[in-house]
Design an enzyme around this catalytic site. Sequence first.
Site, mmCIF file in Angstrom:
data_model
loop_
_atom_site.group_PDB
_atom_site.id
_atom_site.type_symbol
_atom_site.label_atom_id
_atom_site.label_comp_id
_atom_site.label_asym_id
_atom_site.label_seq_id
_atom_site.Cartn_x
_atom_site.Cartn_y
_atom_site.Cartn_z
ATOM 1 C CD GLU A 1 39.711 26.380 40.224
ATOM 2 O OE1 GLU A 1 38.868 26.903 39.796
ATOM 3 O OE2 GLU A 1 39.657 25.559 41.069
ATOM 4 C CB CYS B 1 37.853 34.608 35.163
ATOM 5 S SG CYS B 1 38.068 34.781 37.035
ATOM 6 C CB CYS C 1 42.710 34.207 48.391
ATOM 7 S SG CYS C 1 42.654 36.053 48.470
ATOM 8 C CB CYS D 1 35.837 36.665 51.635
ATOM 9 S SG CYS D 1 37.084 38.178 51.386
ATOM 10 C CB CYS E 1 35.805 33.527 48.833
ATOM 11 S SG CYS E 1 36.370 33.381 47.600
ATOM 12 N N GLY F 1 42.921 34.725 44.522
ATOM 13 C CA GLY F 1 43.962 35.602 44.919
ATOM 14 C C GLY F 1 43.419 37.032 45.035
ATOM 15 C CB SER G 1 35.129 42.761 46.673
ATOM 16 O OG SER G 1 35.395 42.094 45.237
ATOM 17 C CG LEU G 2 31.226 48.527 49.222
ATOM 18 C CD1 LEU G 2 32.452 48.936 49.569
ATOM 19 C CD2 LEU G 2 30.326 49.562 48.545
ATOM 20 C CG HIS G 3 31.313 41.661 48.720
ATOM 21 N ND1 HIS G 3 30.866 41.757 47.575
ATOM 22 C CD2 HIS G 3 32.422 41.351 48.733
ATOM 23 C CE1 HIS G 3 31.577 40.955 46.748
ATOM 24 N NE2 HIS G 3 32.576 40.678 47.634
ATOM 25 C CB CYS H 1 32.101 34.934 41.393
ATOM 26 S SG CYS H 1 32.309 36.129 39.974
HETATM 27 N N1 SAH Z 1 40.325 39.193 45.502
HETATM 28 C C1 SAH Z 1 39.603 39.834 44.717
HETATM 29 C C2 SAH Z 1 39.098 39.005 43.423
HETATM 30 C C3 SAH Z 1 38.176 37.903 43.655
HETATM 31 S S1 SAH Z 1 36.823 37.188 43.341
HETATM 32 C C4 SAH Z 1 38.396 40.557 45.060
HETATM 33 O O1 SAH Z 1 37.996 40.119 46.518
HETATM 34 O O2 SAH Z 1 37.615 41.236 44.526
HETATM 35 C C5 SAH Z 1 35.948 37.952 42.230
HETATM 36 C C6 SAH Z 1 34.675 38.293 42.994
HETATM 37 O O3 SAH Z 1 33.784 37.154 43.244
HETATM 38 C C7 SAH Z 1 34.754 39.194 44.246
HETATM 39 O O4 SAH Z 1 33.872 40.154 44.395
HETATM 40 C C8 SAH Z 1 34.312 38.083 45.373
HETATM 41 O O5 SAH Z 1 33.881 38.608 46.608
HETATM 42 C C9 SAH Z 1 33.331 37.394 44.405
HETATM 43 N N2 SAH Z 1 33.016 36.235 45.330
HETATM 44 C C10 SAH Z 1 33.690 35.351 46.264
HETATM 45 N N3 SAH Z 1 32.997 34.021 46.746
HETATM 46 C C11 SAH Z 1 31.671 34.311 46.011
HETATM 47 C C12 SAH Z 1 30.527 33.476 46.048
HETATM 48 N N4 SAH Z 1 30.521 32.368 46.680
HETATM 49 N N5 SAH Z 1 29.655 34.040 45.260
HETATM 50 C C13 SAH Z 1 29.501 35.123 44.520
HETATM 51 N N6 SAH Z 1 30.651 35.947 44.336
HETATM 52 C C14 SAH Z 1 31.714 35.624 45.047
#
Ligand code: SAH
Length: 359
Positions: A112, A125, A132, A136, A139, A179, A232-234, A351
């Site tokens: 995609e 994007c 991947c 997570c 995701c 990915g 991506s700290l989260h 995202c």
């Molecule tokens: N693997 C990379 C790129 C992935 S996606 C990474 O982890 O950074 C880009 C961003 O979207 C990341 O910060 C990811 O955590 C976030 N993301 C994933 N699932 C999401 C969701 N359901 N809602 C909002 N952001 C999300």
Amino acid sequence: MSAKSVSVLPSPKTDTPPQPNISIPPLLGASVEELTAWVQQQGQPAYRGKQLHDWIYQKGVRSLSDISVFSKQWRAEVAEIPIGRSKIHHRSVAPDGTVKYLLQLADGQIVESVGIPTEKRLTVCVSSQVGCPMACDFCATGKGGYKRNLARHEIVDQVLTVQEDFQQRVSHVVFMGMGEPLLNTDHLIGAIQSLNKDVGIGQRNLTVSTVGIRDRIRQLAQHQLQVTLAVSLHAPNQTLREQLIPSARPYPIEDLLAECREYVEITGRRVSFEYILLAEVNDLPEHALELAKRLRGFQSHVNLIPYNPITEADYKRPNQNRIQAFVKVLQQQKIAVSVRYSRGLEADAACGQLRASKK
Ligand code: SAH
């Protein structure tokens, strides 16, 4: 004349296991020097390399047999050599103008990409892998499993495809599709160099988003690129981070942040931290305060991403009040912050919603 492939210049060193040199064809992703070497190996004069480069990157040619400045005879000889373009398998447009593409690769895999137009920009994007492996919990891509890394040409192709479809130059590229880009560093760096030099996108307009893989941020820094790093700290602490991101277990948040600091020192670029907001999970004011403490004195920017719902998980997006309360705490603590409302929600193009399926 044979259509043998020729090895290209070795890519700069990373600590990934030695990989065979990328070879051409496919031709897409190759520099003008590499294309010149290739045409010469085919018995053609060197200037054909520059012509080939223009036809691939400026005119977007999909088959060598369509390059009208080449002799008929040579075109027939090389007609079957792949340039490396994908096919659009499906395209869906969200009401906000975001377009989601499912692209079919040469081996049939689907990946995609998303085209995101704004007033002055066209951002793509891009995906760096099919699926991947990071899994997570919030995701959709991670829930679908992992197939393979994308090759350099398969990454560059996504940008050319969106550019052609929009009939507009792409100004920005974010590696935020399917990915984990830092699990595919050689092809990632090859693609960055090609997007910069061949497609003509400034390095500062390229953003690599990573969940953080030990030693890879440092390696990326050593390439002295001017790309933007988004991490991506989260979560503000290791316990919560591990719950959301199982792959974070062997890589403590302190080590991740130490590598980010090195990135800032080596490249002079600030790092941006992505922080998904999940209601009642990581969106409390005390989380914001803990995050601010962790990032104090760090040249950084926090990008809050309110959760985009996926069917595979039952998290909730916080309401506006909670989001604004989180922002306020960070601002009071003098942390640069913005909220990123993902585009393309209705087309499952936002995202975390990329799962290589139609909608
Ligand atoms: N693997 C990379 C790129 C992935 S996606 C990474 O982890 O950074 C880009 C961003 O979207 C990341 O910060 C990811 O955590 C976030 N993301 C994933 N699932 C999401 C969701 N359901 N809602 C909002 N952001 C999300």
